[in-house]
Scaffold this motif. Structure first.
Motif, mmCIF file in Angstrom:
data_model
loop_
_atom_site.group_PDB
_atom_site.id
_atom_site.type_symbol
_atom_site.label_atom_id
_atom_site.label_comp_id
_atom_site.label_asym_id
_atom_site.label_seq_id
_atom_site.Cartn_x
_atom_site.Cartn_y
_atom_site.Cartn_z
ATOM 1 N N UNK A 11 -11.027 18.945 -43.118
ATOM 2 C CA UNK A 11 -10.637 17.722 -43.811
ATOM 3 C C UNK A 11 -10.585 16.486 -42.917
ATOM 4 N N UNK A 12 -10.151 16.631 -41.658
ATOM 5 C CA UNK A 12 -9.797 15.436 -40.896
ATOM 6 C C UNK A 12 -10.989 14.547 -40.596
ATOM 7 N N UNK A 13 -12.192 15.129 -40.486
ATOM 8 C CA UNK A 13 -13.367 14.300 -40.160
ATOM 9 C C UNK A 13 -13.864 13.492 -41.353
ATOM 10 N N UNK A 14 -13.335 13.761 -42.539
ATOM 11 C CA UNK A 14 -13.659 12.936 -43.701
ATOM 12 C C UNK A 14 -12.842 11.628 -43.707
ATOM 13 N N UNK A 15 -11.797 11.574 -42.904
ATOM 14 C CA UNK A 15 -10.922 10.410 -42.866
ATOM 15 C C UNK A 15 -11.456 9.366 -41.894
ATOM 16 N N UNK A 16 -11.036 8.124 -42.090
ATOM 17 C CA UNK A 16 -11.347 7.085 -41.108
ATOM 18 C C UNK A 16 -10.512 7.329 -39.863
ATOM 19 N N UNK A 17 -10.832 6.645 -38.780
ATOM 20 C CA UNK A 17 -10.082 6.825 -37.534
ATOM 21 C C UNK A 17 -8.608 6.500 -37.728
ATOM 22 N N UNK A 18 -8.322 5.390 -38.391
ATOM 23 C CA UNK A 18 -6.917 4.987 -38.576
ATOM 24 C C UNK A 18 -6.179 5.969 -39.475
ATOM 25 N N UNK A 19 -6.844 6.449 -40.523
ATOM 26 C CA UNK A 19 -6.213 7.411 -41.433
ATOM 27 C C UNK A 19 -5.926 8.731 -40.721
ATOM 28 N N UNK A 20 -6.898 9.230 -39.962
ATOM 29 C CA UNK A 20 -6.723 10.494 -39.262
ATOM 30 C C UNK A 20 -5.619 10.402 -38.221
ATOM 31 N N UNK A 21 -5.609 9.318 -37.480
ATOM 32 C CA UNK A 21 -4.588 9.149 -36.442
ATOM 33 C C UNK A 21 -3.197 9.045 -37.067
ATOM 34 N N UNK A 22 -3.110 8.408 -38.210
ATOM 35 C CA UNK A 22 -1.821 8.306 -38.888
ATOM 36 C C UNK A 22 -1.312 9.679 -39.306
ATOM 37 N N UNK A 23 -2.198 10.509 -39.868
ATOM 38 C CA UNK A 23 -1.811 11.861 -40.270
ATOM 39 C C UNK A 23 -1.364 12.667 -39.055
ATOM 40 N N UNK A 24 -2.139 12.626 -37.971
ATOM 41 C CA UNK A 24 -1.803 13.392 -36.772
ATOM 42 C C UNK A 24 -0.475 12.934 -36.174
ATOM 43 N N UNK A 25 -0.218 11.632 -36.194
ATOM 44 C CA UNK A 25 1.048 11.110 -35.656
ATOM 45 C C UNK A 25 2.237 11.559 -36.503
ATOM 46 N N UNK A 26 2.069 11.570 -37.817
ATOM 47 C CA UNK A 26 3.154 12.016 -38.698
ATOM 48 C C UNK A 26 3.516 13.467 -38.399
ATOM 49 N N UNK A 27 2.489 14.325 -38.233
ATOM 50 C CA UNK A 27 2.745 15.734 -37.913
ATOM 51 C C UNK A 27 3.350 15.861 -36.520
ATOM 52 N N UNK A 28 2.809 15.127 -35.550
ATOM 53 C CA UNK A 28 3.313 15.201 -34.171
ATOM 54 C C UNK A 28 4.779 14.770 -34.087
ATOM 55 N N UNK A 29 5.162 13.807 -34.904
ATOM 56 C CA UNK A 29 6.554 13.336 -34.891
ATOM 57 C C UNK A 29 7.535 14.444 -35.247
ATOM 58 N N UNK A 30 7.075 15.441 -36.003
ATOM 59 C CA UNK A 30 7.963 16.533 -36.404
ATOM 60 C C UNK A 30 8.322 17.434 -35.223
ATOM 61 N N UNK A 31 7.572 17.325 -34.119
ATOM 62 C CA UNK A 31 7.883 18.121 -32.930
ATOM 63 C C UNK A 31 9.250 17.764 -32.359
ATOM 64 N N UNK A 32 9.729 16.563 -32.652
ATOM 65 C CA UNK A 32 11.048 16.154 -32.161
ATOM 66 C C UNK A 32 12.176 16.724 -33.009
ATOM 67 N N UNK A 33 11.833 17.285 -34.176
ATOM 68 C CA UNK A 33 12.840 17.799 -35.095
ATOM 69 C C UNK A 33 12.937 19.318 -35.086
ATOM 70 N N UNK A 34 11.788 19.991 -34.949
ATOM 71 C CA UNK A 34 11.770 21.447 -35.103
ATOM 72 C C UNK A 34 10.502 22.016 -34.485
ATOM 73 N N UNK A 35 10.425 23.337 -34.434
ATOM 74 C CA UNK A 35 9.222 24.003 -33.930
ATOM 75 C C UNK A 35 8.083 23.723 -34.902
ATOM 76 N N UNK A 36 7.036 23.067 -34.402
ATOM 77 C CA UNK A 36 5.932 22.602 -35.231
ATOM 78 C C UNK A 36 4.619 23.121 -34.685
ATOM 79 N N UNK A 37 3.775 23.680 -35.544
ATOM 80 C CA UNK A 37 2.447 24.139 -35.150
ATOM 81 C C UNK A 37 1.417 23.411 -36.000
ATOM 82 N N UNK A 38 0.410 22.864 -35.339
ATOM 83 C CA UNK A 38 -0.710 22.238 -36.015
ATOM 84 C C UNK A 38 -1.963 23.081 -35.791
ATOM 85 N N UNK A 39 -2.679 23.390 -36.859
ATOM 86 C CA UNK A 39 -3.971 24.071 -36.790
ATOM 87 C C UNK A 39 -4.990 23.151 -37.446
ATOM 88 N N UNK A 40 -6.033 22.788 -36.693
ATOM 89 C CA UNK A 40 -6.999 21.823 -37.215
ATOM 90 C C UNK A 40 -8.367 22.052 -36.597
#
Length: 339
Positions: A211-240
């Motif tokens: 999915x991520x390569x269908x997004x624009x650069x700004x859209x993809x980076x926004x999604x990745x940042x939102x997921x990465x921010x969860x690392x400060x709250x709990x154990x978070x795993x990203x598979x992409x």
């Protein structure tokens, strides 16, 4: 075996006759497919193409819903490509990348949940026609959330209902399944996810498959940042999975976001452990790729900085399978996730 032939498992000769289930020809299902063909754009239709790959590689992927989620058109299209590849003794059979990718994500989801040691959440962003909630037993203690366009989820739900009513033994494997109608390219999808029951403080596996390569650069980076921010709250795993720049040139009107070095990008966003694999690596072949002269093994043997094949000058189109994790108070490194 002749060196020109593929030397990995592929749909067998006796499977080259396409057998379509009766369900595809019922009135309700045909009307649903008409919506897909007439109303969906290429991004939405890619979900059916993925399901077709899972259906026609059924000797390695157990997905009892794949046929009905793919539909006749996409099953026939891929089937013809596979037949042609067999006829031409191709080293790479159509759909093998999708098969490996599916199995890689399956295995990493299971490993991540095992590492949590208990209940967790699994969020499928751009879920499309994914049926993991019905086919992966490792999800039995997990709350699964599928996020996608409302029209995709509406048709998918109706197709699954038809399949469930026609077959007694099919059932939900996940602890729970919640579908969230949202466009991850726009703001507000995380809020919709939380309103639907997602708990930010709970251990979570985030899945971004195909999915991520269908997004624009700004859209993809926004999604990745939102997921990465969860690392400060709990154990978070990203598979992409990420395309490199050369891969996006395969269809510049379709593919936009790329990363040549996602294993460097993700730590910069806040993930503490990142591991990158390529098709054919020890954790990304599943007995499907053996021929040392096939495209995938040739790419693996070239440094990632090489942009064109030295033997023929064609672009080095790579697909990276990436697992990243983080949790509060972890330090950033490029070490392997303990999975």
């Amino acid at each position: 075996m002749d060196n020109s032939k593929q030397e990995y498992a592929s749909p067998e000769d006796h499977e080259l006759e396409l057998k379509l289930p009766h369900l595809l020809f019922t009135k309700t299902v045909r009307e649903l497919y008409a919506k897909i063909v007439n109303e969906w754009d290429s991004l939405k239709k890619s979900a059916c193409e993925t399901a077709a790959g899972r259906a026609l590689w059924k000797h390695v992927i157990h997905d009892p819903f794949a046929d009905v989620l793919a539909g006749e058109t996409y099953l026939r299209n891929l089937h013809e490509k596979i037949k042609k590849d067999h006829h031409n003794n191709a080293r790479e059979i159509s759909g093998v990348i999708l098969a490996v990718r599916t199995l890689w994500f399956d295995s990493k989801i299971e490993a991540a949940l095992d590492s949590f040691g208990g209940a967790a959440q699994v969020v499928l962003l751009g879920a499309g026609m994914d049926a993991r909630a019905y086919r992966l037993s490792c999800l039995k203690e997990s709350d699964v959330f599928e996020v996608d366009f409302p029209e995709v989820l509406q048709v998918k739900t109706a197709l699954l209902q038809e399949a469930l009513e026609s077959t007694e033994h099919l059932r939900l494997m996940a602890k729970s399944l919640t579908r969230v109608a949202a466009d991850i390219r726009e703001n507000g999808w995380l809020e919709k996810l939380q309103i639907s029951g997602f708990v930010p403080e709970k251990n979570t596996v985030w899945v971004l498959e195909g999915i991520i390569y269908y997004l624009s650069n700004s859209q993809a980076m926004q999604v990745l940042k939102i997921v990465a921010d969860k690392c400060t709250l709990t154990h978070t795993v990203l598979l992409a999975d990420f395309m490199n720049k050369a891969s996006t040139t395969l269809s510049s009107s379709t593919f936009h976001f790329y990363s040549d070095w996602p294993d460097h990008l993700l730590p910069s966003l806040g993930f503490s452990h990142v591991k990158l694999s390529q098709i054919g690596d020890p954790d990304a072949h599943f007995g499907l790729i053996h021929d040392p002269l096939n495209l995938f093994n040739k790419l693996r043997n070239l440094p990632r900085s090489v942009e064109t094949h030295p033997d023929n000058g064609t672009p080095c189109c790579r697909l990276y399978l990436v697992q990243a994790s983080g949790s509060p108070n972890q330090t950033i490194s490029l070490s392997t996730i303990p999975m």
